[in-house]
Write a protein that holds these residues in place. Structure first.
Motif, mmCIF file in Angstrom:
data_model
loop_
_atom_site.group_PDB
_atom_site.id
_atom_site.type_symbol
_atom_site.label_atom_id
_atom_site.label_comp_id
_atom_site.label_asym_id
_atom_site.label_seq_id
_atom_site.Cartn_x
_atom_site.Cartn_y
_atom_site.Cartn_z
ATOM 1 N N LEU A 83 -7.240 30.232 -15.805
ATOM 2 C CA LEU A 83 -7.201 30.714 -16.818
ATOM 3 C C LEU A 83 -5.653 30.972 -17.630
ATOM 4 O O LEU A 83 -5.729 31.028 -19.151
ATOM 5 C CB LEU A 83 -8.165 32.166 -16.691
ATOM 6 N N PHE A 84 -5.167 31.924 -16.621
ATOM 7 C CA PHE A 84 -3.981 32.341 -17.245
ATOM 8 C C PHE A 84 -3.395 30.669 -18.275
ATOM 9 O O PHE A 84 -2.501 31.174 -18.812
ATOM 10 C CB PHE A 84 -3.249 33.026 -15.888
ATOM 11 N N ILE A 85 -3.029 29.768 -17.636
ATOM 12 C CA ILE A 85 -2.233 28.956 -17.946
ATOM 13 C C ILE A 85 -2.839 28.528 -18.826
ATOM 14 O O ILE A 85 -2.070 28.194 -19.987
ATOM 15 C CB ILE A 85 -2.052 27.661 -16.589
ATOM 16 N N ASN A 86 -4.263 28.152 -19.075
ATOM 17 C CA ASN A 86 -4.842 27.007 -20.337
ATOM 18 C C ASN A 86 -5.230 28.562 -21.602
ATOM 19 O O ASN A 86 -5.181 27.732 -23.084
ATOM 20 C CB ASN A 86 -5.845 26.974 -19.961
ATOM 21 N N ASN A 87 -4.565 30.205 -21.414
ATOM 22 C CA ASN A 87 -5.274 30.512 -22.779
ATOM 23 C C ASN A 87 -4.285 31.429 -22.716
ATOM 24 O O ASN A 87 -3.765 32.021 -23.935
ATOM 25 C CB ASN A 87 -6.667 31.574 -21.783
ATOM 26 N N TYR A 88 -3.102 31.896 -21.870
ATOM 27 C CA TYR A 88 -2.536 32.422 -22.416
ATOM 28 C C TYR A 88 -0.593 32.968 -22.137
ATOM 29 O O TYR A 88 -0.125 32.455 -23.397
ATOM 30 C CB TYR A 88 -1.667 33.774 -21.272
ATOM 31 N N VAL A 89 -0.375 31.144 -21.899
ATOM 32 C CA VAL A 89 0.720 30.472 -22.475
ATOM 33 C C VAL A 89 0.671 29.757 -23.592
ATOM 34 O O VAL A 89 1.700 29.564 -24.541
ATOM 35 C CB VAL A 89 1.092 29.408 -21.009
ATOM 36 N N PRO A 90 -0.326 29.390 -24.062
ATOM 37 C CA PRO A 90 0.239 28.450 -25.531
ATOM 38 C C PRO A 90 0.126 29.703 -26.260
ATOM 39 O O PRO A 90 0.553 28.939 -27.402
ATOM 40 C CB PRO A 90 -1.169 27.914 -25.511
#
Length: 66
Positions: free
Chosen positions: A37-44
């Motif tokens: 969730l962190f990689i796909n929601n906050y990194v972008p």
């Protein structure tokens, strides 16, 4: 009145350690989901912020802040 051995929190600490040990594999699986969730929601979100920066088209396409 508290016992003479300490503050009375030894039982609570061992209970928490016991639960962590019992559910360690479940916690590891949950950690993978949180990472996903962190990689796909906050990194972008970095790209969204970058889209509204002011750029000047120079030789190396350097970013300027205004």
């Amino acid at each position: 009145m508290l016992s003479e051995e300490g503050t009375g929190t030894e039982g609570i600490v061992s209970f928490k350690e016991e639960r962590l040990k019992k559910y360690r594999w479940l916690l590891l699986m949950t950690l993978q989901g949180i990472d996903y969730l962190f990689i796909n929601n906050y990194v972008p979100m970095y790209g969204v912020i970058l889209a509204f920066k002011n750029f000047s088209a120079g030789i190396f396409f350097t970013m300027q802040r205004i």
